[in-house]
Design a protein around this motif. Structure first.
Motif, PDB file in Angstrom:
ATOM      1  N   ARG A 146      36.365 -99.069  49.120  1.00 30.23           N
ATOM      2  CA  ARG A 146      34.909 -98.931  49.270  1.00 30.23           C
ATOM      3  C   ARG A 146      35.593 -96.761  49.017  1.00 30.23           C
ATOM      4  O   ARG A 146      35.059 -96.568  48.516  1.00 30.23           O
ATOM      5  CB  ARG A 146      33.465 -98.997  49.735  1.00 30.23           C
ATOM      6  N   GLU A 148      36.280 -94.386  46.531  1.00 30.71           N
ATOM      7  CA  GLU A 148      35.153 -92.743  47.047  1.00 30.71           C
ATOM      8  C   GLU A 148      35.943 -91.522  47.185  1.00 30.71           C
ATOM      9  O   GLU A 148      35.463 -89.987  46.972  1.00 30.71           O
ATOM     10  CB  GLU A 148      34.684 -92.400  48.388  1.00 30.71           C
ATOM     11  N   ARG A 149      37.252 -92.183  46.779  1.00 28.13           N
ATOM     12  CA  ARG A 149      37.684 -90.170  46.950  1.00 28.13           C
ATOM     13  C   ARG A 149      38.778 -90.387  45.769  1.00 28.13           C
ATOM     14  O   ARG A 149      38.838 -90.909  44.916  1.00 28.13           O
ATOM     15  CB  ARG A 149      39.624 -90.686  47.599  1.00 28.13           C
ATOM     16  N   TYR A 180      35.380 -90.544  37.702  1.00 29.95           N
ATOM     17  CA  TYR A 180      35.173 -90.437  39.165  1.00 29.95           C
ATOM     18  C   TYR A 180      33.528 -90.559  38.890  1.00 29.95           C
ATOM     19  O   TYR A 180      32.618 -91.325  39.821  1.00 29.95           O
ATOM     20  CB  TYR A 180      35.554 -89.586  40.037  1.00 29.95           C
TER      21      TYR A 180
END
Length: 490
Positions: A249, A253-254, A287
């Protein structure tokens, strides 16, 4: 660029090449893309009648590709097998992988779900994995196929829990007392964020988070709580009692992960040379969508720049794309499916057998002096117009590394007994209404993505004189076009 050229470009990149009737339909690229997305919506697992497998035992026939361990069968250690039993086991493992290989090639060539199969092929190289258990390899392949167009975090988590991947990257040995960093390192370096965006300490902490991740004898993921390090960890600047799911996770998230993945997909589907102006907006949209893979590839294939001349006919076909494309475009495939495996080995790309965890390097690495000659010979061999002998190297990582040299030679001597006749009817229909003196140019427009040079057109016309009859002329023209270096590009 004509509409036909755009459609052919789309079908080569989003699938494994156009069929004659795909271009004869005259549809606009946007309609073809909608159809590709529609056809890719359904998931069908790869399956075939094959064998049941258990490590340490021989394989026995089974009605379906179900190779999970039989819990009632007694276990035999490797040392308890006779030499003959080991030989028979290796043969059956090899045959199972060959069946899976050729079954997938046939799926690529015939399935309407071209986009799903092409993405499965991409992820097959991205999540490169090589194990001796056919059941685990097939299970991983179908997990990838099922999630190939979904959300990347779901795909990443599912692949990370696959027994094949856990075995290949040694996480079965990753325990609290003795952490093994192999799986954690490759998850970051190759599967998500890429080099330069994590530290060696991050690798150590991630390895601790993945302790206890393994699988049982049934080929199912198993979390062994007693082997898991549940202490606090600091990973990518955040601290907590992280487990493996938390590490995955935090990686997604990056934004660097979105950029890394988008760049790799761009290089596969668009151009080997990344274009930051194209990739940047795609990565941000990827993203923001929660890593929606279908949304990303739809954006790629809908962009005006996708059809720029710099992106058309400039990518070297991988061996698998070459073999499948010959079947889709011209119906060329050997009657003996095992020859397809030999061709893959000779050309440097065998399904289910990547060279290492980084997968196949691709691009110009596909071509050297020997492989190019084989590539140019292949169409003539399949058309029964040429002979070839290929001696495969003795690969220590092969499924059957001790095969005698006689069994490592592919011999094709023109039309052989049992070979199916070559049928170019679909290609013939494409040029049925085209004057004889224009047919070579029309065939070139369909078969080649790179422009045909005038001198090569003259060579085709010399090789296929009008007096030879329409069928013979067609065969010679097709054989010549498929043997040009331009056919290696898509």
């Amino acid at each position: 660029m004509t509409t036909q050229q755009q459609v052919q470009h789309l079908l080569w990149r989003a699938g494994f090449g156009p069929r004659p009737h795909d271009v004869a339909a005259g549809l606009a690229p946007r309609k073809v893309l909608r159809q590709l997305l529609h056809d890719a919506a359904s998931y069908q697992p790869l399956d075939s009648p094959q064998m049941r497998y258990r490590e340490g035992l021989a394989m026995t026939p089974a009605p379906t590709m179900d190779m999970k361990q039989d819990p009632q069968a007694p276990a035999l250690k490797k040392g308890e097998l006779t030499a003959e039993q080991r030989k028979e086991q290796n043969r059956q493992i090899r045959d199972a992988f060959y069946a899976m290989n050729t079954g997938w090639l046939q799926r690529m060539a015939t399935s309407p779900a071209q986009l799903r199969e092409k993405l499965t092929f991409f992820w097959h190289g991205h999540f490169a994995c090589r194990v001796r258990r056919p059941d685990l390899a097939l299970q991983l392949n179908n997990t990838i196929r099922r999630l190939a167009l979904g959300k990347f975090p779901d795909l990443l988590l599912a692949v990370s829990k696959e027994p094949a991947m856990l075995q290949f990257l040694n996480n079965q040995q990753n325990k609290k007392q003795r952490p093994n960093e192999n799986f954690a390192r490759e998850v970051m370096e190759l599967f998500t964020i890429g080099r330069g965006h994590y530290s060696e300490q991050d690798v150590k902490e991630a390895a601790r988070a993945f302790t206890g991740w393994g699988f049982d004898g049934q080929g199912q993921f198993q979390f062994r709580a007693k082997q898991h390090d549940d202490g606090p960890k600091t990973f990518l600047g955040q601290t907590g009692s992280f487990g493996g799911e938390d590490v995955l996770r935090l990686l997604t998230e990056r934004r660097e992960t979105a950029l890394f993945l988008t760049t790799k997909l761009y290089r596969f589907f668009v151009n080997d040379q990344p274009n930051a102006q194209h990739i940047g907006p795609l990565a941000e949209a990827f993203y923001q969508s929660g890593y929606d893979i279908q949304d990303l590839v739809e954006r790629m294939f809908s962009a005006d720049w996708f059809y720029d001349a710099a992106n058309v006919g400039t990518r070297i076909k991988s061996p698998v794309e070459l073999l499948v494309g010959l079947q889709r475009q011209a119906g060329l495939a050997p009657a003996d499916g095992q020859k397809l495996v030999f061709w893959q080995k000779a050309l440097g790309q065998t399904l289910f057998q990547p060279p290492n965890v980084a997968g196949w390097p691709g691009g110009r690495n596909w071509i050297d002096s020997s492989s190019l000659l084989l590539r140019l010979q292949l169409p003539q061999v399949l058309l029964k117009q040429a002979e070839v002998n290929i001696a495969l190297k003795d690969d220590e990582n092969d499924l059957a590394p001790q095969l005698p040299r006689s069994e490592r030679i592919l011999r094709s001597r023109g039309k052989e007994a049992g070979d199916a006749p070559v049928n170019l009817a679909t290609v013939a229909a494409l040029v049925a209404k085209t004057p004889a003196d224009k047919q070579a140019a029309a065939l070139a427009g369909f078969l080649l993505q790179a422009p045909l040079r005038p001198e090569n057109l003259a060579l085709i016309q010399q090789a296929a004189p009008e007096g030879g009859g329409p069928q013979q002329r067609l065969r010679l023209q097709v054989g010549s076009l498929l043997s040009f270096p331009e056919y290696q590009l898509m």
